[in-house]
Design an enzyme around this catalytic site. Structure first.
Site, PDB file in Angstrom:
ATOM      1  N   LYS A 175       0.839  -1.204   0.000  1.00  0.00           N
ATOM      2  CA  LYS A 175       0.000   0.000   0.000  1.00  0.00           C
ATOM      3  C   LYS A 175       0.876   1.257   0.000  1.00  0.00           C
ATOM      4  O   LYS A 175       1.966   1.263   0.544  1.00  0.00           O
ATOM      5  CB  LYS A 175      -0.888   0.019   1.244  1.00  0.00           C
ATOM      6  CG  LYS A 175      -1.836  -1.177   1.319  1.00  0.00           C
ATOM      7  CD  LYS A 175      -2.565  -1.247   2.643  1.00  0.00           C
ATOM      8  CE  LYS A 175      -1.652  -1.571   3.806  1.00  0.00           C
ATOM      9  NZ  LYS A 175      -2.363  -1.845   5.064  1.00  0.00           N
ATOM     10  N   THR A 207      -6.970   9.538   9.137  1.00  0.00           N
ATOM     11  CA  THR A 207      -6.668   8.293   8.416  1.00  0.00           C
ATOM     12  C   THR A 207      -6.502   7.123   9.380  1.00  0.00           C
ATOM     13  O   THR A 207      -5.836   6.144   9.067  1.00  0.00           O
ATOM     14  CB  THR A 207      -5.369   8.451   7.585  1.00  0.00           C
ATOM     15  OG1 THR A 207      -4.329   8.882   8.477  1.00  0.00           O
ATOM     16  CG2 THR A 207      -5.542   9.427   6.450  1.00  0.00           C
ATOM     17  N   GLY A 209      -7.139   3.801  10.860  1.00  0.00           N
ATOM     18  CA  GLY A 209      -7.853   2.583  10.444  1.00  0.00           C
ATOM     19  C   GLY A 209      -7.993   2.396   8.945  1.00  0.00           C
ATOM     20  O   GLY A 209      -8.773   1.549   8.497  1.00  0.00           O
ATOM     21  N   THR A 210      -7.209   3.156   8.152  1.00  0.00           N
ATOM     22  CA  THR A 210      -7.314   2.992   6.689  1.00  0.00           C
ATOM     23  C   THR A 210      -6.941   1.565   6.256  1.00  0.00           C
ATOM     24  O   THR A 210      -7.610   0.982   5.410  1.00  0.00           O
ATOM     25  CB  THR A 210      -6.390   3.983   5.945  1.00  0.00           C
ATOM     26  OG1 THR A 210      -5.088   3.919   6.544  1.00  0.00           O
ATOM     27  CG2 THR A 210      -6.914   5.398   6.009  1.00  0.00           C
ATOM     28  N   GLY A 211      -5.861   1.039   6.846  1.00  0.00           N
ATOM     29  CA  GLY A 211      -5.393  -0.291   6.444  1.00  0.00           C
ATOM     30  C   GLY A 211      -6.393  -1.380   6.815  1.00  0.00           C
ATOM     31  O   GLY A 211      -6.642  -2.308   6.039  1.00  0.00           O
ATOM     32  N   CYS A 212      -6.982  -1.259   8.011  1.00  0.00           N
ATOM     33  CA  CYS A 212      -7.983  -2.249   8.457  1.00  0.00           C
ATOM     34  C   CYS A 212      -9.190  -2.219   7.514  1.00  0.00           C
ATOM     35  O   CYS A 212      -9.682  -3.267   7.075  1.00  0.00           O
ATOM     36  CB  CYS A 212      -8.462  -1.944   9.876  1.00  0.00           C
ATOM     37  SG  CYS A 212      -7.132  -1.804  11.078  1.00  0.00           S
TER      38      CYS A 212
HETATM   39  N1  LIG Z   1      -4.290  10.271   2.191  1.00  0.00           N
HETATM   40  C1  LIG Z   1      -4.773   9.265   1.452  1.00  0.00           C
HETATM   41  N2  LIG Z   1      -5.536   9.522   0.361  1.00  0.00           N
HETATM   42  C2  LIG Z   1      -6.038   8.508  -0.389  1.00  0.00           C
HETATM   43  N3  LIG Z   1      -5.820   7.205  -0.130  1.00  0.00           N
HETATM   44  C3  LIG Z   1      -5.073   6.873   0.937  1.00  0.00           C
HETATM   45  C4  LIG Z   1      -4.508   7.890   1.796  1.00  0.00           C
HETATM   46  N4  LIG Z   1      -3.822   7.269   2.802  1.00  0.00           N
HETATM   47  C5  LIG Z   1      -3.970   5.949   2.589  1.00  0.00           C
HETATM   48  N5  LIG Z   1      -4.701   5.690   1.475  1.00  0.00           N
HETATM   49  C6  LIG Z   1      -5.124   4.367   0.987  1.00  0.00           C
HETATM   50  O1  LIG Z   1      -5.627   3.670   2.127  1.00  0.00           O
HETATM   51  C7  LIG Z   1      -5.255   2.296   2.081  1.00  0.00           C
HETATM   52  C8  LIG Z   1      -4.449   1.945   3.344  1.00  0.00           C
HETATM   53  O2  LIG Z   1      -3.126   2.439   3.172  1.00  0.00           O
HETATM   54  P1  LIG Z   1      -2.123   2.790   4.337  1.00  0.00           P
HETATM   55  O3  LIG Z   1      -0.755   2.756   3.748  1.00  0.00           O
HETATM   56  O4  LIG Z   1      -2.592   4.043   4.996  1.00  0.00           O
HETATM   57  O5  LIG Z   1      -2.371   1.575   5.329  1.00  0.00           O
HETATM   58  P2  LIG Z   1      -1.913   1.367   6.822  1.00  0.00           P
HETATM   59  O6  LIG Z   1      -0.692   2.171   7.102  1.00  0.00           O
HETATM   60  O7  LIG Z   1      -1.818  -0.083   7.016  1.00  0.00           O
HETATM   61  O8  LIG Z   1      -3.130   1.961   7.665  1.00  0.00           O
HETATM   62  P3  LIG Z   1      -3.398   1.858   9.274  1.00  0.00           P
HETATM   63  O9  LIG Z   1      -2.190   1.271   9.910  1.00  0.00           O
HETATM   64  O10 LIG Z   1      -3.715   3.253   9.723  1.00  0.00           O
HETATM   65  O11 LIG Z   1      -4.617   1.016   9.429  1.00  0.00           O
HETATM   66  C9  LIG Z   1      -4.493   2.095   0.774  1.00  0.00           C
HETATM   67  O12 LIG Z   1      -5.375   1.628  -0.228  1.00  0.00           O
HETATM   68  C10 LIG Z   1      -3.980   3.501   0.455  1.00  0.00           C
HETATM   69  O13 LIG Z   1      -3.800   3.674  -0.932  1.00  0.00           O
HETATM   70  C1  LIG Z   2      -6.801  -2.789  17.256  1.00  0.00           C
HETATM   71  C2  LIG Z   2      -6.051  -2.121  16.169  1.00  0.00           C
HETATM   72  N1  LIG Z   2      -5.775  -2.831  15.047  1.00  0.00           N
HETATM   73  C3  LIG Z   2      -5.095  -2.243  14.026  1.00  0.00           C
HETATM   74  C4  LIG Z   2      -4.684  -0.938  14.126  1.00  0.00           C
HETATM   75  C5  LIG Z   2      -3.883  -0.295  12.994  1.00  0.00           C
HETATM   76  O1  LIG Z   2      -4.560   0.729  12.421  1.00  0.00           O
HETATM   77  C6  LIG Z   2      -5.002  -0.223  15.304  1.00  0.00           C
HETATM   78  N2  LIG Z   2      -4.632   1.077  15.469  1.00  0.00           N
HETATM   79  N3  LIG Z   2      -5.681  -0.841  16.306  1.00  0.00           N
END
Ligand SMILES: Nc1ncnc2c1ncn2[C@@H]1O[C@H](COP(=O)(O)OP(=O)(O)OP(=O)(O)O)[C@@H](O)[C@H]1O
Ligand SMILES: Cc1ncc(CO)c(N)n1
Length: 268
Positions: A175, A207, A209-212
């Site tokens: 990502k 942002t 919880g974007t990854g979750c």
């Molecule tokens: N500012 C942004 N604008 C548009 N898309 C974004 C943005 N930030 C993240 N994304 C998208 O959100 C999704 C999650 O990416 P990200 O790299 O933020 O995950 P993450 O770091 O695992 O998130 P988290 O740990 O907060 O749950 C991907 O599809 C990414 O392209």
């Molecule tokens: C419980 C939990 N899972 C995943 C993440 C990563 O976003 C978080 N902040 N908290």
């Protein structure tokens, strides 16, 4: 009515923006029946993580047995797994019940820096869970840990995706949220070719919880029988809407808006 079922094996976020709460909201929005096995309880809000309390391994196994003995999921995702022992137990149960369509979000560190996976658990993640996974969705720092290399260019990103694929995942998505470019690019590697998924970066501090949310959207699509590339395309549209239509909840890094994608659909 036949409804697809999805299971999340992850940590609870008391603030409701990440973890099991984000996963279940996403499943619900995408018309999938959501189930959960909780691995850890975090005391957390938009300002950070105030506490982490892991569930006993027996407690995790019992939740998975309750689900496995009655409610076969069509797809499963893992999020925060915290310890080597919980990863081991999770892998054994997934294998025992023969659950397919496994999405591994290799959660390691919360955005504020709190540890959600112990250092000594990385080996178990690589050796026990990735070989069972259909898709693994690392962000850039997680990809560096899994591939055991520094990623400072597009070529290195591709090299890392190949290395992670070599650990046994069918598909690898690296990502781009942690990049600084104005276009956010997620790259997909299927063992042969790369596909890129681009979107405009939306400038916001909300942002959490974007990854979750992204990996839960992939899981919901897989549960409904979609292919991996189709699932990622939808998940990217889902997270883009959820980030752009931010809710402004809390004083820190607020959650994404899990209603936004459905709301956009209703308007078009
Ligand atoms: N500012 C942004 N604008 C548009 N898309 C974004 C943005 N930030 C993240 N994304 C998208 O959100 C999704 C999650 O990416 P990200 O790299 O933020 O995950 P993450 O770091 O695992 O998130 P988290 O740990 O907060 O749950 C991907 O599809 C990414 O392209
Ligand atoms: C419980 C939990 N899972 C995943 C993440 C990563 O976003 C978080 N902040 N908290």
């Amino acid at each position: 009515m036949q409804v697809a079922k999805a299971l999340t094996i992850a940590g609870s976020d008391s603030g409701g923006g990440a973890g099991v709460q984000a996963d279940l909201k996403t499943f619900q929005e995408l018309d999938v029946y959501g189930m959960s096995a909780i691995t850890a309880v975090t005391a957390q809000n938009t300002l950070g993580v105030q506490g982490v309390y892991d569930v006993s391994v027996d407690g995790v196994i019992e939740q998975l047995n309750s689900i496995g003995d009655d409610l076969t999921p069509n797809a499963v995702k893992t999020g925060m797994l915290f310890s080597e022992d919980i990863i081991e137990a999770t892998a054994i149960c997934i294998d025992f019940y023969g659950w397919k369509n496994l999405v591994v979000d290799p959660v390691m560190i919360a955005k504020g820096g709190a540890k959600l996976l112990q250092d000594q658990a990385v080996r178990a993640l690589k050796e026990r869970l990735l070989p069972l996974s259909t898709v693994v969705t690392p962000n850039l720092p997680e990809a560096e840990v899994l591939a055991d290399m520094k990623i400072d260019s597009e070529d290195k990103k591709k090299e890392a995706a190949k290395a992670i694929h070599g650990l046994g995942a069918d598909f690898v998505v690296i990502k781009g949220g942690h990049d600084s470019s104005s276009i956010v690019t997620d790259i997909l590697y299927d063992g042969h070719a790369f596909t890129t998924f681009d979107s405009n970066r939306y400038e916001t501090k909300n942002t959490h919880g974007t990854g979750c949310t992204f990996s839960a959207a992939i899981t919901a699509q897989l549960a409904q029988g979609k292919s991996v590339p189709e699932s990622i395309k939808l998940a990217k549209a889902f997270i883009q809407a959820a980030i752009e239509d931010d809710l402004h909840i809390g004083a820190g890094h607020g959650p994404t808006n899990h209603w936004a994608y459905e709301k956009r659909g209703a308007l078009t």
